[in-house]
Design an enzyme around this catalytic site. Structure first.
Site, short mmCIF file in Angstrom:
data_model
loop_
_atom_site.label_atom_id
_atom_site.label_comp_id
_atom_site.label_asym_id
_atom_site.label_seq_id
_atom_site.Cartn_x
_atom_site.Cartn_y
_atom_site.Cartn_z
N ASP A 123 80.25 63.15 91.44
CA ASP A 123 80.88 62.09 92.21
C ASP A 123 80.10 61.81 93.49
OD1 ASP A 123 81.61 64.57 93.30
OD2 ASP A 123 83.71 64.05 93.53
N GLY B 161 84.76 67.20 98.50
CA GLY B 161 85.96 66.53 98.03
C GLY B 161 85.83 66.22 96.56
N CYS C 74 83.32 73.93 98.82
CA CYS C 74 82.11 73.49 99.53
C CYS C 74 82.21 73.66 101.05
CB CYS C 74 81.76 72.05 99.21
SG CYS C 74 81.38 71.75 97.49
#
Length: 119
Positions: free
Chosen positions: A100, A76, A2
């Site tokens: 997440d 992350g 990302c």
């Protein structure tokens, strides 16, 4: 992997959009699956996505709270996010994705940043 980008400060919106576009293009190699931008008064967030946990478009970022007041871009992995998600669901939160990132978004709203970081 990302990639995230952002601009803070009161600037001309046309210039902000152009600058954010340049930043996201430079991050293209970090997130080939999706690209997103979100703008508020005095702030802009951009994201290039490498899909990991949820490969669908439901994981699109920046991710915005249902009321539009809170937004997040995240790079992350939160490995206990399923446990946190269950806790948030028991408090009445509903989820549109299997990411997440959405857990972080709702967790921030529920617990604040300090308590969320401790979880």
């Amino acid at each position: 992997m990302c990639g995230i980008a952002g601009i803070v400060g009161n600037q001309d919106q046309t210039r902000v959009k152009k600058k954010l576009g340049v930043m996201l293009e430079a991050l293209k190699h970090r997130g080939p699956n999706d690209e997103g931008e979100e703008y508020w008064q005095g702030a802009a967030l951009g994201h290039r996505r490498l899909s990991i946990f949820d490969l669908s478009t439901a994981g699109h970022q920046p991710m915005i709270s249902p009321d539009g007041k809170t937004g997040i871009v995240f790079n992350g992995a939160i490995y206990n996010f399923l446990t946190l998600r269950s806790e948030l669901e028991s408090k009445g939160y509903s989820f549109k994705s299997q990411t997440d990132t959405e857990v972080l978004l709702h967790g921030f709203r529920e617990w604040g940043i300090a308590a969320l970081a401790e979880k």
